[in-house]
Design an enzyme around this catalytic site. Structure first.
Site, mmCIF file in Angstrom:
data_model
loop_
_atom_site.group_PDB
_atom_site.id
_atom_site.type_symbol
_atom_site.label_atom_id
_atom_site.label_comp_id
_atom_site.label_asym_id
_atom_site.label_seq_id
_atom_site.Cartn_x
_atom_site.Cartn_y
_atom_site.Cartn_z
ATOM 1 N N ARG A 1 0.816 -1.233 0.000
ATOM 2 C CA ARG A 1 0.000 0.000 0.000
ATOM 3 C C ARG A 1 0.844 1.276 0.000
ATOM 4 O O ARG A 1 0.400 2.349 0.410
ATOM 5 C CB ARG A 1 -0.975 0.032 1.179
ATOM 6 C CG ARG A 1 -1.995 -1.059 1.143
ATOM 7 C CD ARG A 1 -3.275 -0.659 1.852
ATOM 8 N NE ARG A 1 -4.275 -1.678 1.669
ATOM 9 C CZ ARG A 1 -4.452 -2.690 2.498
ATOM 10 N NH1 ARG A 1 -3.713 -2.797 3.584
ATOM 11 N NH2 ARG A 1 -5.381 -3.584 2.250
ATOM 12 N N GLU B 1 -4.925 16.984 -10.392
ATOM 13 C CA GLU B 1 -5.455 17.377 -11.701
ATOM 14 C C GLU B 1 -6.968 17.549 -11.714
ATOM 15 O O GLU B 1 -7.662 17.119 -12.629
ATOM 16 C CB GLU B 1 -5.013 16.364 -12.776
ATOM 17 C CG GLU B 1 -4.980 16.981 -14.162
ATOM 18 C CD GLU B 1 -4.257 16.126 -15.195
ATOM 19 O OE1 GLU B 1 -3.064 15.890 -15.024
ATOM 20 O OE2 GLU B 1 -4.917 15.722 -16.164
ATOM 21 N N HIS C 1 8.410 11.563 -27.286
ATOM 22 C CA HIS C 1 7.301 12.255 -26.626
ATOM 23 C C HIS C 1 7.390 13.771 -26.857
ATOM 24 O O HIS C 1 6.409 14.415 -27.228
ATOM 25 C CB HIS C 1 7.326 11.932 -25.123
ATOM 26 C CG HIS C 1 6.277 12.628 -24.339
ATOM 27 N ND1 HIS C 1 4.931 12.369 -24.500
ATOM 28 C CD2 HIS C 1 6.361 13.617 -23.402
ATOM 29 C CE1 HIS C 1 4.236 13.147 -23.692
ATOM 30 N NE2 HIS C 1 5.080 13.925 -23.017
ATOM 31 N N GLU D 1 9.178 19.690 -23.731
ATOM 32 C CA GLU D 1 8.412 20.031 -22.514
ATOM 33 C C GLU D 1 8.807 21.419 -22.001
ATOM 34 O O GLU D 1 7.979 22.147 -21.466
ATOM 35 C CB GLU D 1 8.633 18.983 -21.410
ATOM 36 C CG GLU D 1 8.019 17.609 -21.690
ATOM 37 C CD GLU D 1 6.502 17.546 -21.504
ATOM 38 O OE1 GLU D 1 5.896 18.521 -21.012
ATOM 39 O OE2 GLU D 1 5.911 16.512 -21.883
ATOM 40 N N ASN E 1 -0.960 19.728 -19.596
ATOM 41 C CA ASN E 1 -1.218 18.860 -20.752
ATOM 42 C C ASN E 1 -1.246 19.650 -22.061
ATOM 43 O O ASN E 1 -1.649 19.108 -23.104
ATOM 44 C CB ASN E 1 -2.553 18.121 -20.584
ATOM 45 C CG ASN E 1 -2.510 17.192 -19.389
ATOM 46 O OD1 ASN E 1 -1.481 16.610 -19.098
ATOM 47 N ND2 ASN E 1 -3.630 17.084 -18.687
ATOM 48 N N LYS F 1 6.303 24.092 -12.443
ATOM 49 C CA LYS F 1 5.544 22.863 -12.172
ATOM 50 C C LYS F 1 5.140 22.787 -10.694
ATOM 51 O O LYS F 1 4.006 22.413 -10.383
ATOM 52 C CB LYS F 1 6.359 21.627 -12.582
ATOM 53 C CG LYS F 1 5.571 20.350 -12.357
ATOM 54 C CD LYS F 1 5.761 19.314 -13.384
ATOM 55 C CE LYS F 1 4.775 18.172 -13.153
ATOM 56 N NZ LYS F 1 5.032 17.023 -13.972
ATOM 57 N N HIS G 1 -0.545 18.058 -25.376
ATOM 58 C CA HIS G 1 -0.518 16.609 -25.160
ATOM 59 C C HIS G 1 -1.705 15.865 -25.781
ATOM 60 O O HIS G 1 -1.584 14.680 -26.073
ATOM 61 C CB HIS G 1 -0.441 16.288 -23.664
ATOM 62 C CG HIS G 1 0.953 16.476 -23.100
ATOM 63 N ND1 HIS G 1 1.585 17.700 -23.099
ATOM 64 C CD2 HIS G 1 1.829 15.602 -22.544
ATOM 65 C CE1 HIS G 1 2.792 17.565 -22.550
ATOM 66 N NE2 HIS G 1 2.964 16.308 -22.212
ATOM 67 N N LYS H 1 3.036 11.966 -10.635
ATOM 68 C CA LYS H 1 2.268 11.095 -11.538
ATOM 69 C C LYS H 1 3.080 9.826 -11.765
ATOM 70 O O LYS H 1 4.248 9.894 -12.169
ATOM 71 C CB LYS H 1 2.019 11.780 -12.882
ATOM 72 C CG LYS H 1 0.800 12.676 -12.870
ATOM 73 C CD LYS H 1 0.444 13.087 -14.291
ATOM 74 C CE LYS H 1 -0.762 14.015 -14.293
ATOM 75 N NZ LYS H 1 -1.056 14.530 -15.639
ATOM 76 N N HIS I 1 -0.259 13.034 -27.816
ATOM 77 C CA HIS I 1 -0.456 11.614 -27.494
ATOM 78 C C HIS I 1 -1.018 10.856 -28.699
ATOM 79 O O HIS I 1 -0.659 9.703 -28.938
ATOM 80 C CB HIS I 1 -1.403 11.449 -26.300
ATOM 81 C CG HIS I 1 -0.716 11.648 -24.979
ATOM 82 N ND1 HIS I 1 -1.410 11.903 -23.811
ATOM 83 C CD2 HIS I 1 0.603 11.639 -24.642
ATOM 84 C CE1 HIS I 1 -0.533 12.042 -22.817
ATOM 85 N NE2 HIS I 1 0.683 11.893 -23.298
ATOM 86 N N ARG J 1 -4.015 21.813 -12.931
ATOM 87 C CA ARG J 1 -2.918 20.959 -13.416
ATOM 88 C C ARG J 1 -3.107 20.551 -14.878
ATOM 89 O O ARG J 1 -2.154 20.193 -15.560
ATOM 90 C CB ARG J 1 -2.768 19.731 -12.504
ATOM 91 C CG ARG J 1 -1.534 18.925 -12.858
ATOM 92 C CD ARG J 1 -1.154 17.921 -11.793
ATOM 93 N NE ARG J 1 0.009 17.181 -12.228
ATOM 94 C CZ ARG J 1 0.767 16.430 -11.441
ATOM 95 N NH1 ARG J 1 0.464 16.326 -10.166
ATOM 96 N NH2 ARG J 1 1.801 15.777 -11.923
HETATM 97 N N1 GLY Z 1 3.238 15.761 -17.139
HETATM 98 C C1 GLY Z 1 2.077 16.435 -16.728
HETATM 99 C C2 GLY Z 1 1.833 16.422 -15.274
HETATM 100 O O1 GLY Z 1 2.701 16.037 -14.517
HETATM 101 O O2 GLY Z 1 0.753 16.757 -14.841
#
Ligand code: GLY
Length: 356
Positions: free
Chosen positions: A117, A240, A268, A181, A248, A230, A251, A139, A255, A244
């Site tokens: 856990r 998010e 990427h 990025e 993206n 960030k 993205h 993430k 993606h 947040r």
């Molecule tokens: N890579 C996007 C984020 O960390 O929310």
């Protein structure tokens, strides 16, 4: 040495980020400052292990070496890490360490978040992309045949230890994927609502050549700026729920580019840059921005000479974007520019994209 703090509301979730260029052999000692138990399990990228394994000094018995590439961020490797953790007898006080790029960080973090856990986790990012993005913010996850990052968790590391010496051996393409990025942050800076004005756009214009030349001091500063942006976003919206989503930017379409090319043809960062270009075209079409801002964005992107990606048929791209986890009720979620360094979220139908 630069010390930053990701100060998330719940105190036990806050953690330091250290940026330095000390000898790589000092990393193990730094890690020891943030571990509680007696054992560590190191998940390390094959490339990094080949180049720096000896200098890093981890024992073979405490290492799992993962091949490089997005295709390695899979269930099988996730199980392999957990199996190793059980075999080593890791307890809830022990720590999983990720040494590598985004793939290693994401999969090791996901394993750490589920083993018993959740056990401690430390990130040692070795690519520019992992330094400025994936190692910060918690993430974690793996890919499935249904799409990228569809299994995962929000799980903050105990520390992020960045050593810019790793960046020296990145090949041009790997380095540039990180710059993809970086460029993203410049177009979202004001929306990050950072206390301090960092002015990344000026920094990029003034230092593009030094960045491409991997000037150490400039890279440290660049990483610091991006991480501060960030941190500002993650502090306000860890999971998010709203803000947040601006990370993206580029993205949704990016993606889809990765998916339509089976994650093999483009990196990427290259795909994100193409996604940013698409977002600017879409924003012009929807009258959200003045055409001059699009030209300005084109010039910023041009400074870094990213690999060119052709346009893929929009009908196919729409189909893929509708399968994205950010899509709902037949609408596709886009982060689009609304003004210089500002973006907002828009939910659009496929029809609104036709012609692009
Ligand atoms: N890579 C996007 C984020 O960390 O929310």
């Amino acid at each position: 040495m630069i010390n930053l703090l990701v100060n998330i509301d719940e105190k036990e979730k806050s953690y330091p980020i250290i940026i330095n260029n000390n000898d790589i052999s000092t990393i193990k000692e730094k890690i020891n400052n943030y571990t509680r138990g007696t054992k560590i399990l190191v998940v390390i990228s094959q490339k990094v292990d080949k180049l720096y394994g000896k200098t890093l000094g981890f024992c073979n018995s405490e290492k799992i070496i993962l091949k490089d590439g997005e295709q390695e961020k899979n269930f099988k490797n996730f199980q392999k890490i957990l199996k190793k953790a059980f075999e080593m007898g890791l307890t809830r006080k022990d720590t999983i360490i990720a040494v590598g790029g985004g793939v290693v960080g994401d999969i090791a973090g996901f394993a750490a978040s589920t083993y018993m856990r959740g056990i401690d986790f430390i990130q040692v990012p070795t690519t520019l992309l992992a330094c400025v993005d994936s190692s910060v913010g918690g993430k974690t996850g793996i890919d499935t045949s249904f799409g990228k990052n569809l299994l995962g968790s929000f799980y903050q590391p105990k520390a992020v230890i960045i050593n810019t010496n790793f960046l020296k051996t990145l090949d041009d393409r790997q380095f540039k994927t990180g710059l993809g990025e970086v460029v993203k942050y410049t177009f979202i800076e004001k929306s990050c609502r950072c206390d301090e004005e960092l002015n990344l756009t000026n920094f990029l214009s003034e230092n593009a050549e030094k960045i491409l030349g991997k000037n150490e001091q400039i890279l440290e500063k660049l990483i610091e700026i991006c991480i501060n942006l960030k941190i500002s976003v993650v502090r306000q919206d860890e999971k998010e729920g709203g803000l947040r989503k601006i990370l993206n930017f580029g993205h949704t379409y990016g993606h889809a580019i990765e998916k339509i090319t089976n994650y093999k043809k483009y990196t990427h960062g290259e795909a994100v840059v193409k996604g940013i270009e698409f977002a600017f075209k879409l924003a012009v079409k929807k009258n959200l921005i003045d055409i001059n801002y699009k030209y300005f964005a084109d010039d910023v992107i041009k400074m870094f000479n990213f690999k060119k990606i052709p346009d893929y048929p929009i009908e196919k791209m729409i189909k893929i974007m509708k399968m994205d986890k950010k899509a709902d009720f037949d609408k596709i979620t886009f982060i689009l520019p609304t003004d210089y360094s500002q973006v907002d979220e828009f939910r659009l139908s496929g029809e609104e994209l036709l012609g692009l």
